[in-house]
Design a protein around this motif. Sequence first.
Motif, PDB file in Angstrom:
ATOM      1  N   ASP A   1      47.321  41.308  39.602  1.00  0.00           N
ATOM      2  CA  ASP A   1      47.404  40.893  38.199  1.00  0.00           C
ATOM      3  C   ASP A   1      48.331  39.677  38.124  1.00  0.00           C
ATOM      4  O   ASP A   1      49.489  39.753  38.523  1.00  0.00           O
ATOM      5  CB  ASP A   1      47.952  42.040  37.356  1.00  0.00           C
TER       6      ASP A   1
ATOM      7  N   GLY B   1      32.022  39.257  43.407  1.00  0.00           N
ATOM      8  CA  GLY B   1      33.115  38.485  43.978  1.00  0.00           C
ATOM      9  C   GLY B   1      32.646  37.442  44.958  1.00  0.00           C
ATOM     10  O   GLY B   1      31.462  37.124  45.063  1.00  0.00           O
TER      11      GLY B   1
ATOM     12  N   ASP C   1      34.946  46.355  43.459  1.00  0.00           N
ATOM     13  CA  ASP C   1      36.090  46.815  42.671  1.00  0.00           C
ATOM     14  C   ASP C   1      37.051  47.600  43.555  1.00  0.00           C
ATOM     15  O   ASP C   1      36.920  48.812  43.725  1.00  0.00           O
ATOM     16  CB  ASP C   1      35.593  47.680  41.511  1.00  0.00           C
TER      17      ASP C   1
ATOM     18  N   SER D   1      38.770  37.806  38.757  1.00  0.00           N
ATOM     19  CA  SER D   1      38.867  38.822  39.800  1.00  0.00           C
ATOM     20  C   SER D   1      37.539  39.562  39.872  1.00  0.00           C
ATOM     21  O   SER D   1      36.877  39.793  38.853  1.00  0.00           O
ATOM     22  CB  SER D   1      40.006  39.805  39.512  1.00  0.00           C
TER      23      SER D   1
ATOM     24  N   HIS E   1      36.717  42.621  40.366  1.00  0.00           N
ATOM     25  CA  HIS E   1      36.532  43.916  39.696  1.00  0.00           C
ATOM     26  C   HIS E   1      36.348  43.761  38.189  1.00  0.00           C
ATOM     27  O   HIS E   1      35.750  44.618  37.554  1.00  0.00           O
ATOM     28  CB  HIS E   1      37.695  44.855  40.010  1.00  0.00           C
TER      29      HIS E   1
ATOM     30  N   ASP F   1      42.587  31.195  45.944  1.00  0.00           N
ATOM     31  CA  ASP F   1      42.635  32.603  46.303  1.00  0.00           C
ATOM     32  C   ASP F   1      44.072  33.092  46.115  1.00  0.00           C
ATOM     33  O   ASP F   1      45.005  32.279  46.017  1.00  0.00           O
ATOM     34  CB  ASP F   1      42.185  32.743  47.763  1.00  0.00           C
TER      35      ASP F   1
ATOM     36  N   SER G   1      39.804  35.799  42.992  1.00  0.00           N
ATOM     37  CA  SER G   1      40.240  36.816  43.947  1.00  0.00           C
ATOM     38  C   SER G   1      39.280  37.999  43.988  1.00  0.00           C
ATOM     39  O   SER G   1      38.780  38.438  42.957  1.00  0.00           O
ATOM     40  CB  SER G   1      41.641  37.321  43.566  1.00  0.00           C
ATOM     41  N   ASN G   2      39.057  38.508  45.194  1.00  0.00           N
ATOM     42  CA  ASN G   2      38.341  39.766  45.351  1.00  0.00           C
ATOM     43  C   ASN G   2      39.288  40.955  45.260  1.00  0.00           C
ATOM     44  O   ASN G   2      38.841  42.099  45.222  1.00  0.00           O
ATOM     45  CB  ASN G   2      37.619  39.806  46.701  1.00  0.00           C
TER      46      ASN G   2
ATOM     47  N   ASN H   1      42.896  42.971  43.583  1.00  0.00           N
ATOM     48  CA  ASN H   1      43.219  43.490  42.247  1.00  0.00           C
ATOM     49  C   ASN H   1      44.633  43.108  41.810  1.00  0.00           C
ATOM     50  O   ASN H   1      45.269  43.830  41.037  1.00  0.00           O
ATOM     51  CB  ASN H   1      43.024  45.009  42.182  1.00  0.00           C
TER      52      ASN H   1
END
Length: 248
Positions: free
Chosen positions: A147, A169, A82, A162, A164, A25, A142-143, A145
Amino acid sequence: MTFETPALAAHNGLDLTRIAAISLDLDDTLWPIWPTIARAEEVLHGWLLREAPKTAELLLTPGVLRELREATERERSDLAHDLSALRRESIRAALSRVGEDPALADAAFDVFFDERQRVVLYDDALPALQWLSERYPLVAISNGNADLKRTGVDAWFRTAFSAHVFGSGKPHAPIFQAAAASVGVQPHQVLHVGDDAALDVVGALAVGMQAAWVVRHPEEEQKPWTHGARPQLVVPDLQALCRVLGAD
């Protein structure tokens, strides 16, 4: 590399021989997320003061941002996975409510998103990533956002998933299964590492992975466990994880 400071870990049947890859995570596992979000919201508010002052004033009202977020989640259930889209549409709703240009939502979100990537890693994260990546293929799940490249940790990971981008997720099985497949192993050969009992631990165990629960705040571990199957390992930080896996 050695890890000098003793760190305690609780074992519950961890099988080291099964581990061929590690999934990690990101938010609250590699860096604290809420100070990052708070700073990004401050930067966003400064931008709104210049470009959309009525919206900036609205968002200072206690509870308004939460109300907008919850309304967006109800109206756009297709965006539940998302966080970027939910944030953007919440900003758009705020702009619309006060009669300012909703098209500003895209630029406003970009301001927030840029600052959101400026994370401050926990002290143990970077040496642990280096040590782990030399021994196992690492995959990010990961849930959020974040980068990988913009946060500066992409060099340590083989692949990243990820919610989104993937379309769903944690704790749902597909994202864990895809992460394992991306490095050529079966789920039962993966140790998943994360801070969220429901999303990380329960989700990983459900697909046959082993799970290491990172509990950086001891009071979390003192709460009654209500999630059924328990993680094979509980650690206070990533240094302790490395010690268990053989850093000594």
